[in-house]
Write a protein that holds these residues in place. Structure first.
Motif, mmCIF file in Angstrom:
data_model
loop_
_atom_site.group_PDB
_atom_site.id
_atom_site.type_symbol
_atom_site.label_atom_id
_atom_site.label_comp_id
_atom_site.label_asym_id
_atom_site.label_seq_id
_atom_site.Cartn_x
_atom_site.Cartn_y
_atom_site.Cartn_z
ATOM 1 N N ALA A 89 0.777 -1.457 -0.376
ATOM 2 C CA ALA A 89 0.117 0.497 -0.318
ATOM 3 C C ALA A 89 0.540 1.172 -0.276
ATOM 4 O O ALA A 89 0.682 2.375 -0.513
ATOM 5 N N ARG A 90 1.818 1.429 0.584
ATOM 6 C CA ARG A 90 2.988 2.324 1.225
ATOM 7 C C ARG A 90 3.742 2.836 -0.593
ATOM 8 O O ARG A 90 4.133 3.861 -1.117
ATOM 9 N N ALA A 145 0.834 5.343 -7.287
ATOM 10 C CA ALA A 145 0.063 5.405 -9.134
ATOM 11 C C ALA A 145 -1.475 4.012 -9.077
ATOM 12 O O ALA A 145 -1.931 4.602 -10.014
ATOM 13 N N ASP A 146 -1.635 3.970 -8.021
ATOM 14 C CA ASP A 146 -2.877 3.808 -7.828
ATOM 15 C C ASP A 146 -3.519 2.895 -6.339
ATOM 16 O O ASP A 146 -3.731 2.688 -5.782
ATOM 17 N N LYS A 147 -4.038 4.494 -6.036
ATOM 18 C CA LYS A 147 -5.038 4.555 -5.185
ATOM 19 C C LYS A 147 -5.848 4.146 -4.418
ATOM 20 O O LYS A 147 -5.364 3.263 -2.584
ATOM 21 N N GLN A 148 -6.527 3.616 -5.491
ATOM 22 C CA GLN A 148 -7.843 2.486 -4.523
ATOM 23 C C GLN A 148 -7.201 1.064 -4.705
ATOM 24 O O GLN A 148 -7.658 0.632 -3.613
ATOM 25 N N ALA A 159 -17.685 3.627 -4.706
ATOM 26 C CA ALA A 159 -17.126 4.234 -5.755
ATOM 27 C C ALA A 159 -15.209 5.185 -5.458
ATOM 28 O O ALA A 159 -14.663 4.747 -6.365
ATOM 29 N N MET A 160 -15.131 5.368 -4.374
ATOM 30 C CA MET A 160 -13.403 5.844 -3.732
ATOM 31 C C MET A 160 -13.043 4.533 -3.532
ATOM 32 O O MET A 160 -12.031 3.899 -3.929
ATOM 33 N N LEU A 161 -13.203 3.055 -2.928
ATOM 34 C CA LEU A 161 -12.890 1.493 -3.305
ATOM 35 C C LEU A 161 -12.802 1.690 -4.998
ATOM 36 O O LEU A 161 -11.450 0.650 -4.816
ATOM 37 N N GLY A 162 -13.228 2.042 -5.881
ATOM 38 C CA GLY A 162 -12.787 1.201 -6.557
ATOM 39 C C GLY A 162 -13.397 -0.005 -7.193
ATOM 40 O O GLY A 162 -13.994 -0.768 -8.483
#
Length: 615
Positions: free
Chosen positions: A140-141, A146-149, A228-231
């Motif tokens: 995650a860190r 590049a891919d926040k979701q 939606a934020m989670l994608g």
């Protein structure tokens, strides 16, 4: 239960303590508690960590925890019956290497290799669910930009597996804030602070205040907006990093652990809770108290003035200054949130002001500004009336160890360390104190008036200014201090009394070459105290020296290294410090106390000037 205290002080921070605390916590998960601590008094030998039977006492300090095998041995010694299975050993070694690898692509490969190793050993995955949680959080860190979701799903999965992991909740909070989810970020941060182990809760005080303000100003998102934020709603439901339902066999124990602590997990991973639950929780908010940590206060800037071409003096005041502070050699940390991501940057400074003055609420700092320095670029924008977070003082060294006197080498902005240490030793007794101050030009030399006053007051005190470029000032002939046109030489160091202990403060290259020069005089390592990061000694070719240069241009240096008494061979020192990778790895990152502000980060004084190695 055994307890580890891992030093996150300035010197240890420069030697990789930010990584060591994560390594130790990962290895000892569920078998020991761990906390950050200030200086343990073993500067120059870090990373350092103390072991004790329970929190609150004093324990045995172990030095140089910079290799994987040494860290494993340390944990094995501290936890009775500790042992690693093959999968644990492999995964933890991969994580160790990942934290210290400069190549982003290589780090990703190491993390994927670790996940593959976990999934291929269902027994280990079931018995040690923390392995997957730790790797997911590292991923995650690594991927949040590049891919926040996906990063959010990884962080959520990590705290679902380990709901009592403070560092996991803090990292989840940072990802949530980056995704403009202040309500969820606030809840996660509060949970992390409540759990407390393995994080520096006091350093998160300002982050907590910022999130409280942002949450109050931002409408709470609906459940659909959260999805939606989670994608990937499926991923949100399962908590899986990949957005798929987890396999029953490989995560059986992880599910059981999560189920037992389901209430805690839901309150911590607020982005997976319903909006109704969050509203109910906010109706009766849990108050997070940080006063017990009380390490940091906001100081108000009362004056700013230009000291020379690249240095500023800042005077600060505070009505909550530390009281009953009794330490003759000390430093403070400055903390600021930098940029849109509110990256926390922490650097150590040795003040010009005295211990008595700081107790009265007055702080005088000299700041060398670097063009690309994260903190100093921010500091130079501050005006009178602005505030700056300052920690309570931390000890730098024990002056009683130098009752017979000392020989000290200080370079560039470490002049403040030299000023303070020499004054403290001379105040106790009329003992020989020899200070070598290394700078680039005469214009870079600071506090000449103070040193002249000390020389007049203490006949046993001597100061030698060494200039790598240019001539001494016209006033040199009338000063008590000596001026050396050229680098500090082996002959000068050898001329100082050999029975006196040595202290070094400055940039990496200076520390290494001065350290080696003192060893050549017959001093042992125990007689040399390097207050800043001491890079590993590099084997030098006997005949043809190799010249190494930085890939990009660096600011010019203000320091001088040690030259051979026969012939100086110029070698540009390459900065090889392993810097914490990315925004999240910087959570507790500090700089060396002597080498002020951004010198440690930019390695400006290492790469900008020629450093002549001794043969």
């Amino acid at each position: 239960m055994p307890h580890f205290q891992v030093c996150q002080g300035a010197s240890c921070g420069g030697n990789g303590a930010i990584f060591a605390i994560r390594d130790i916590e990962d290895l000892s998960w569920g078998l020991a508690t761990i906390e950050t601590t200030g200086c343990l008094g073993h500067c120059g030998k870090g990373p350092n960590s103390a072991t004790m039977d329970a929190p609150g006492g004093r324990g045995k300090v172990t030095n140089k925890l910079a290799k994987f095998g040494k860290i494993v041995d340390y944990v094995t010694e501290g936890i009775p019956g500790f042992a690693l299975n093959e999968t644990q050993k492999k995964v933890n070694k991969l994580k160790y290497n990942c934290r210290r690898d400069d190549n982003a692509d290589e780090r990703k490969k190491l993390l994927e290799e670790a996940l593959t190793a976990i999934e291929s050993d269902e027994k280990a995955a079931g018995q040690n669910p923390e392995l997957k949680a730790q790797v997911l959080l590292m991923r995650a860190r690594e991927t949040f930009k590049a891919d926040k979701q996906s990063a959010l799903r990884d962080a959520m999965a990590a705290v679902e597996i380990l709901p009592s992991w403070a560092y996991g909740h803090v990292t989840l909070s940072q990802v949530q804030e980056f995704m403009s989810m202040p309500h969820q970020a606030l809840a996660s941060l509060k949970k992390g602070i409540e759990l407390k182990w393995g994080i520096d809760a006091a350093s998160l005080k300002r982050t907590l205040t910022r999130l409280e303000k942002r949450a109050a100003e931002t409408p709470e998102p609906t459940e659909d907006e959260l999805k939606a934020m989670l994608g990937d709603p499926a991923g949100a439901a399962s908590g899986s990093a990949e957005g798929q339902k987890p396999k029953a066999k490989s995560k059986a124990k992880a599910k059981s652990t999560a189920k037992k602590d389901s209430d805690k997990a839901k309150s911590a991973s607020s982005s997976s809770s319903s909006s109704k639950t969050k509203k109910k929780d906010e109706a009766k908010p849990k108050v997070v108290e940080l006063e017990e940590h009380g390490e940091m206060e906001d100081w108000t800037i009362s004056a700013v003035k230009q000291e020379n071409h690249d240095c500023i003096r800042m005077e600060l005041s505070c009505n909550k200054a530390p009281k009953n502070f009794q330490c003759e050699s000390w430093h403070v940390d400055l903390i600021a949130d930098i940029g849109d991501l509110h990256e926390e940057v922490r650097r150590s400074y040795t003040p010009v002001s005295t211990a008595a003055e700081i107790q009265k609420g007055f702080l005088d700092l000299m700041v060398k500004v670097y063009p690309d320095g994260k903190l100093t670029s921010h500091l130079k924008t501050l005006k009178v009336g602005d505030t700056l977070s300052v920690t309570t003082p931390h000890p730098t060294l024990e002056t009683a160890d130098y009752a017979a006197g000392l020989v000290m080498v200080a370079a560039g902005s470490a002049v403040t360390v030299g000023l303070q240490v020499c004054a403290a030793v001379l105040a106790k007794a009329a003992v020989p104190v020899h200070l070598f101050l290394c700078n680039k030009t005469a214009e870079d030399v600071l506090f000449q008036d103070r040193f002249e006053a000390m020389l007049a007051a203490h006949p046993t005190f001597s100061v030698t200014h060494c200039l790598s470029q240019g001539a001494p000032p016209e006033s040199a002939s009338s000063q008590k201090a000596k001026w050396q046109q050229g680098r500090l030489s082996q002959d000068l160091i050898a001329a100082a009394p050999q029975d006196l202990k040595a202290v070094i403060s400055g940039p990496r290259g200076l520390c290494r070459t001065a350290y080696d020069a003192f060893l050549k005089t017959g001093r042992t390592e125990d007689q040399i105290n390097c207050l800043d990061e001491l890079p590993e000694a590099e084997a030098q070719p006997e005949e043809t020296p190799v010249t190494m240069t930085e890939d990009k241009a660096q600011p010019e240096a203000d320091s001088t290294a040690v030259a051979s008494s026969d012939q100086a061979v110029p070698v540009v020192e390459k900065a090889v410090r392993k810097e914490p990778q990315g925004f999240f790895e910087r959570l507790f990152f500090g700089c060396s106390r002597g080498c002020q502000s951004d010198e440690f980060e930019a390695s400006a004084e290492d790469a900008g000037d020629e450093i002549a190695r001794t043969s």
